[in-house]
Design a protein around this motif. Structure first.
Motif, PDB file in Angstrom:
ATOM      1  N   LEU A   1       1.055  24.282  35.418  1.00 16.78           N
ATOM      2  CA  LEU A   1       1.556  23.706  36.669  1.00 16.78           C
ATOM      3  C   LEU A   1       2.216  22.350  36.435  1.00 16.78           C
ATOM      4  O   LEU A   1       3.296  22.060  36.968  1.00 16.78           O
ATOM      5  N   ILE A   2       1.563  21.513  35.637  1.00 15.49           N
ATOM      6  CA  ILE A   2       2.080  20.156  35.416  1.00 15.49           C
ATOM      7  C   ILE A   2       3.394  20.187  34.647  1.00 15.49           C
ATOM      8  O   ILE A   2       4.325  19.424  34.955  1.00 15.49           O
ATOM      9  N   SER A   3       3.491  21.063  33.643  1.00 10.36           N
ATOM     10  CA  SER A   3       4.742  21.141  32.876  1.00 10.36           C
ATOM     11  C   SER A   3       5.891  21.620  33.759  1.00 10.36           C
ATOM     12  O   SER A   3       7.040  21.179  33.587  1.00 10.36           O
ATOM     13  N   PHE A   4       5.606  22.490  34.723  1.00 12.68           N
ATOM     14  CA  PHE A   4       6.638  22.900  35.681  1.00 12.68           C
ATOM     15  C   PHE A   4       7.101  21.703  36.508  1.00 12.68           C
ATOM     16  O   PHE A   4       8.307  21.484  36.704  1.00 12.68           O
ATOM     17  N   ALA A   5       6.139  20.919  36.981  1.00 13.66           N
ATOM     18  CA  ALA A   5       6.475  19.737  37.775  1.00 13.66           C
ATOM     19  C   ALA A   5       7.327  18.764  36.963  1.00 13.66           C
ATOM     20  O   ALA A   5       8.330  18.225  37.460  1.00 13.66           O
ATOM     21  N   VAL A   6       6.967  18.554  35.707  1.00 15.15           N
ATOM     22  CA  VAL A   6       7.709  17.620  34.849  1.00 15.15           C
ATOM     23  C   VAL A   6       9.138  18.119  34.633  1.00 15.15           C
ATOM     24  O   VAL A   6      10.102  17.344  34.681  1.00 15.15           O
ATOM     25  N   ARG A   7       9.290  19.418  34.409  1.00  7.23           N
ATOM     26  CA  ARG A   7      10.632  19.980  34.201  1.00  7.23           C
ATOM     27  C   ARG A   7      11.494  19.830  35.454  1.00  7.23           C
ATOM     28  O   ARG A   7      12.693  19.542  35.359  1.00  7.23           O
ATOM     29  N   VAL A   8      10.905  20.016  36.608  1.00  5.54           N
ATOM     30  CA  VAL A   8      11.665  19.847  37.852  1.00  5.54           C
ATOM     31  C   VAL A   8      12.109  18.395  38.000  1.00  5.54           C
ATOM     32  O   VAL A   8      13.271  18.105  38.332  1.00  5.54           O
ATOM     33  N   ILE A   9      11.188  17.473  37.769  1.00  2.00           N
ATOM     34  CA  ILE A   9      11.503  16.050  37.924  1.00  2.00           C
ATOM     35  C   ILE A   9      12.593  15.622  36.946  1.00  2.00           C
ATOM     36  O   ILE A   9      13.511  14.875  37.289  1.00  2.00           O
ATOM     37  N   ARG A  10      12.534  16.125  35.723  1.00  2.00           N
ATOM     38  CA  ARG A  10      13.494  15.715  34.698  1.00  2.00           C
ATOM     39  C   ARG A  10      14.845  16.397  34.831  1.00  2.00           C
ATOM     40  O   ARG A  10      15.882  15.794  34.556  1.00  2.00           O
ATOM     41  N   ARG A  11      14.837  17.652  35.279  1.00  2.00           N
ATOM     42  CA  ARG A  11      16.056  18.442  35.126  1.00  2.00           C
ATOM     43  C   ARG A  11      16.652  18.995  36.413  1.00  2.00           C
ATOM     44  O   ARG A  11      17.750  19.540  36.390  1.00  2.00           O
ATOM     45  N   ALA A  12      15.969  18.905  37.518  1.00  2.00           N
ATOM     46  CA  ALA A  12      16.465  19.619  38.695  1.00  2.00           C
ATOM     47  C   ALA A  12      16.469  18.781  39.958  1.00  2.00           C
ATOM     48  O   ALA A  12      16.445  19.327  41.051  1.00  2.00           O
ATOM     49  N   ASN A  13      16.503  17.462  39.846  1.00  2.00           N
ATOM     50  CA  ASN A  13      16.399  16.651  41.048  1.00  2.00           C
ATOM     51  C   ASN A  13      17.632  16.761  41.943  1.00  2.00           C
ATOM     52  O   ASN A  13      17.608  16.360  43.096  1.00  2.00           O
ATOM     53  N   LYS A  14      18.741  17.326  41.423  1.00  2.00           N
ATOM     54  CA  LYS A  14      19.923  17.534  42.249  1.00  2.00           C
ATOM     55  C   LYS A  14      19.983  18.938  42.844  1.00  2.00           C
ATOM     56  O   LYS A  14      20.829  19.219  43.678  1.00  2.00           O
ATOM     57  N   ASN A  15      19.147  19.809  42.382  1.00  2.00           N
ATOM     58  CA  ASN A  15      19.159  21.202  42.836  1.00  2.00           C
ATOM     59  C   ASN A  15      18.122  21.378  43.931  1.00  2.00           C
ATOM     60  O   ASN A  15      16.927  21.486  43.659  1.00  2.00           O
ATOM     61  N   GLN A  16      18.577  21.400  45.188  1.00  2.49           N
ATOM     62  CA  GLN A  16      17.621  21.443  46.294  1.00  2.49           C
ATOM     63  C   GLN A  16      16.825  22.739  46.333  1.00  2.49           C
ATOM     64  O   GLN A  16      15.697  22.763  46.834  1.00  2.49           O
ATOM     65  N   TYR A  17      17.376  23.816  45.768  1.00  2.00           N
ATOM     66  CA  TYR A  17      16.665  25.092  45.796  1.00  2.00           C
ATOM     67  C   TYR A  17      15.484  25.074  44.826  1.00  2.00           C
ATOM     68  O   TYR A  17      14.390  25.537  45.148  1.00  2.00           O
ATOM     69  N   VAL A  18      15.710  24.556  43.634  1.00  2.00           N
ATOM     70  CA  VAL A  18      14.615  24.407  42.678  1.00  2.00           C
ATOM     71  C   VAL A  18      13.581  23.413  43.215  1.00  2.00           C
ATOM     72  O   VAL A  18      12.374  23.633  43.107  1.00  2.00           O
ATOM     73  N   THR A  19      14.064  22.324  43.805  1.00  2.00           N
ATOM     74  CA  THR A  19      13.163  21.318  44.354  1.00  2.00           C
ATOM     75  C   THR A  19      12.330  21.897  45.497  1.00  2.00           C
ATOM     76  O   THR A  19      11.137  21.608  45.620  1.00  2.00           O
ATOM     77  N   ALA A  20      12.956  22.733  46.327  1.00  2.00           N
ATOM     78  CA  ALA A  20      12.224  23.375  47.427  1.00  2.00           C
ATOM     79  C   ALA A  20      11.127  24.285  46.882  1.00  2.00           C
ATOM     80  O   ALA A  20       9.993  24.303  47.393  1.00  2.00           O
ATOM     81  N   ALA A  21      11.454  25.038  45.827  1.00  3.66           N
ATOM     82  CA  ALA A  21      10.443  25.902  45.201  1.00  3.66           C
ATOM     83  C   ALA A  21       9.302  25.064  44.634  1.00  3.66           C
ATOM     84  O   ALA A  21       8.118  25.428  44.748  1.00  3.66           O
ATOM     85  N   PHE A  22       9.653  23.936  44.023  1.00  2.00           N
ATOM     86  CA  PHE A  22       8.615  23.053  43.467  1.00  2.00           C
ATOM     87  C   PHE A  22       7.675  22.538  44.554  1.00  2.00           C
ATOM     88  O   PHE A  22       6.458  22.534  44.380  1.00  2.00           O
ATOM     89  N   PHE A  23       8.217  22.082  45.678  1.00  3.42           N
ATOM     90  CA  PHE A  23       7.359  21.559  46.734  1.00  3.42           C
ATOM     91  C   PHE A  23       6.482  22.650  47.343  1.00  3.42           C
ATOM     92  O   PHE A  23       5.364  22.376  47.790  1.00  3.42           O
ATOM     93  N   ALA A  24       6.973  23.882  47.369  1.00  7.50           N
ATOM     94  CA  ALA A  24       6.133  24.990  47.824  1.00  7.50           C
ATOM     95  C   ALA A  24       4.939  25.170  46.887  1.00  7.50           C
ATOM     96  O   ALA A  24       3.796  25.345  47.331  1.00  7.50           O
TER      97      ALA A  24
END
Length: 532
Positions: free
Chosen positions: A465-488
């Motif tokens: 779970l944590i590695s997924f969160a880190v990857r989102v923070i590092r690589r997908a902060n402009k992609n609202q769809y990935v970010t939405a999936a992360f917040f879910a």
């Protein structure tokens, strides 16, 4: 290529059909959902193999030039953590005193090694063979708004689906919509709320932004009307961490203000509904009362709406003057991409406040449970005091679970008693308990994993779970769809502290995590996913 379309079908089955699929009302809901998920994964694996055989074989091409070094490089930290978790679960099963039960999870909630393996197989298929599509999350919201609407109508005791006919009267409030238990229902709806909030805040097209806002309002109504305190853990995670994403620019701050205002407006509306309808609706005996009965709620709402009018007013005026929808997009959000514009100071300030809040809650827990000062916190004292009755007997379950775990030999502490064998572990210890219940789940996903797959399994799952969160923070902060999936996933993970791991809401979380990882892998330049 057939493979991406097969992934499309699988995603649609899990995100849209799975939550709505019910046979024989609530009587065998868990089995029905479980078998539906098994069938969906079998379809995925079989169809992918057939498509690869009759089409341009990606597998043959892949293995023709196979090299171990290149193969290992394709594995991210999250992939490795998942494989380690599954490996530990497999060893735990083999070394368990109850191999059959560990594999199938039939003495628990069907979350044995078999189901965990299906999650893993689906994860690698989706993240390797799929193409991320924007419509995935739109379809998820559209289908699950039906789940929300059925939940809302159940709150008004309309029972449109006639699922509660013949049910014992004092148990009717415990089940709702097409999901069943209210705790599982709020786990799912919490993910719907998270996706709606992020997409509403980041969307640039005005018409679609309005649709996301409607989805947000309906899901908040459904979440609160689910009458489960678990919902407030999802909301705390969403409202607490969302500013770290939104406060990159002024537009994000404005969006967060409107989201918070909408939440408190929903709370006030539900309070008015409850006051007007009285016994026609269930009493929400939860954290809702603490908020709704606050003397300053109406004043706070008035202040929030005045602020919203102040910050959004000029945008609407300018858009109206130009008579162009494109103007509205420019003033509220630029294009389809959520762009940071230098509000890092506000983000850091919020982070500091968040840390202080977490430390404050920790100090309050110590003060209540070790110093005996529960009365100091008023109505919140009952939520801070951990005893056997806490959280509908969760305190009792957790205390006995830890006592059993402490008695495990070292090997079982490391690899656990076997996946989903929690009920077997606690059977003798809690037999004849004063609550007259049998406990086959920890009602805390992390404690459940600690007992069933041990320290090693729990650490691997948390690393996943944590590695997924880190990857989102590092690589997908402009992609609202990935970010939405992360917040879910974040909202689900917050509820997991007091909730069950069931093949009802949990497959949705895994699916959204898979899509988030797929989006990250597919968009290494960190841009938005390709339009459909």
């Amino acid at each position: 290529m057939l493979l991406p379309h097969i992934i499309d079908v699988y995603v649609f089955l899990i995100l849209c059909c799975f939550p709505l699929f019910v046979v024989n009302q609530y009587y065998e809901l868990l089995k029905v959902k479980y078998y539906f998920y098994i069938g969906s994964v079998i379809f995925l694996l079989t169809a992918a193999l057939i498509a690869d055989t009759i089409g341009q074989s990606r597998l043959k091409t892949y293995f023709a030039s196979f090299k171990w070094k290149d193969f290992i490089k394709t594995f991210s930290t999250i992939d490795t953590a998942l494989l380690v978790f599954l490996l530990i679960a497999g060893i735990s099963t083999i070394r368990s005193d109850y191999v059959y039960e560990s594999f199938w999870g039939n003495e628990g909630r069907f979350s044995g090694l078999f189901l965990l393996s299906l999650y893993g197989a689906a994860y690698f298929c989706v993240t390797r063979l799929g193409n991320f599509k924007r419509w995935y999350l739109d379809a998820f919201l559209a289908a699950n708004l039906l789940v929300c609407i059925f939940g809302i109508t159940d709150y008004f005791q309309l029972d449109l689906l006639h699922f509660k006919v013949g049910m014992v009267e004092n148990e009717k409030f415990m089940f709702t919509s097409t999901i069943g238990n209210i705790n599982t229902y709020t786990a799912l709806v919490g993910m719907v709320t998270a996706v709606s909030a992020v997409l509403f805040a980041a969307e640039g097209r005005w018409k679609k932004k309005c649709l996301y806002f409607v989805s947000l309002i309906i899901s908040i109504f459904a979440l609160v009307m689910g009458i489960s305190d678990n919902a407030y853990l999802s909301l705390a995670a969403l409202f607490g961490f969302l500013p770290l994403y939104l406060f990159q620019n002024k537009k994000g701050v404005k969006a967060y203000l409107l989201i918070i205002t909408s939440f408190f407006s929903v709370i006030q509306c539900i309070d008015w509904i409850n006051t007007g309808l009285g016994t026609s609706v269930p009493e929400i005996d939860s954290a809702f009362q603490i908020i709704s009965q606050s003397d300053g709620l109406l004043f706070l709402l008035l202040l929030l709406w005045i602020l919203c009018a102040f910050v959004y007013g000029p945008d609407f005026v300018n858009a109206y003057k130009k008579h162009m929808s494109a103007s509205m997009q420019t003033h509220i959000f630029s294009g389809n991409e959520y762009k940071p514009t230098g509000c890092r100071g506000l983000q850091r300030t919020w982070m500091a406040l968040l840390v202080l809040c977490i430390l404050g809650v920790g100090c309050a827990l110590v003060d209540v449970n070790f110093q005996g000062n529960a009365e100091r916190y008023g109505a919140l004292g009952s939520y801070l005091l951990f005893n056997d009755d806490w959280g509908t007997h969760r305190g009792y379950i957790w205390r006995n679970a830890m006592e059993c775990f402490n008695q495990f030999p070292l090997r079982k502490k490391i690899i656990g008693f076997g996946p989903d064998t929690f009920g077997i572990v606690l059977l003798n210890k809690t037999k004849g308990n004063i609550y007259g219940q049998t406990f086959d789940n920890a009602h805390n996903e992390y404690l459940h994993y600690l007992v069933t797959v041990g320290f090693a399994g729990l650490i691997a799952y948390l690393a996943f779970l944590i590695s997924f969160a880190v990857r989102v923070i590092r690589r997908a902060n402009k992609n609202q769809y990935v970010t939405a999936a992360f917040f879910a996933v974040l909202c689900y993970s917050a509820q997991a502290f007091v909730n069950l791991n069931l093949p009802i809401a949990t497959p949705i979380m895994w699916m959204l995590l898979m899509l988030g990882e797929l989006g990250i892998r597919e968009n290494k330049d960190y841009n938005l996913c390709r339009p459909v």
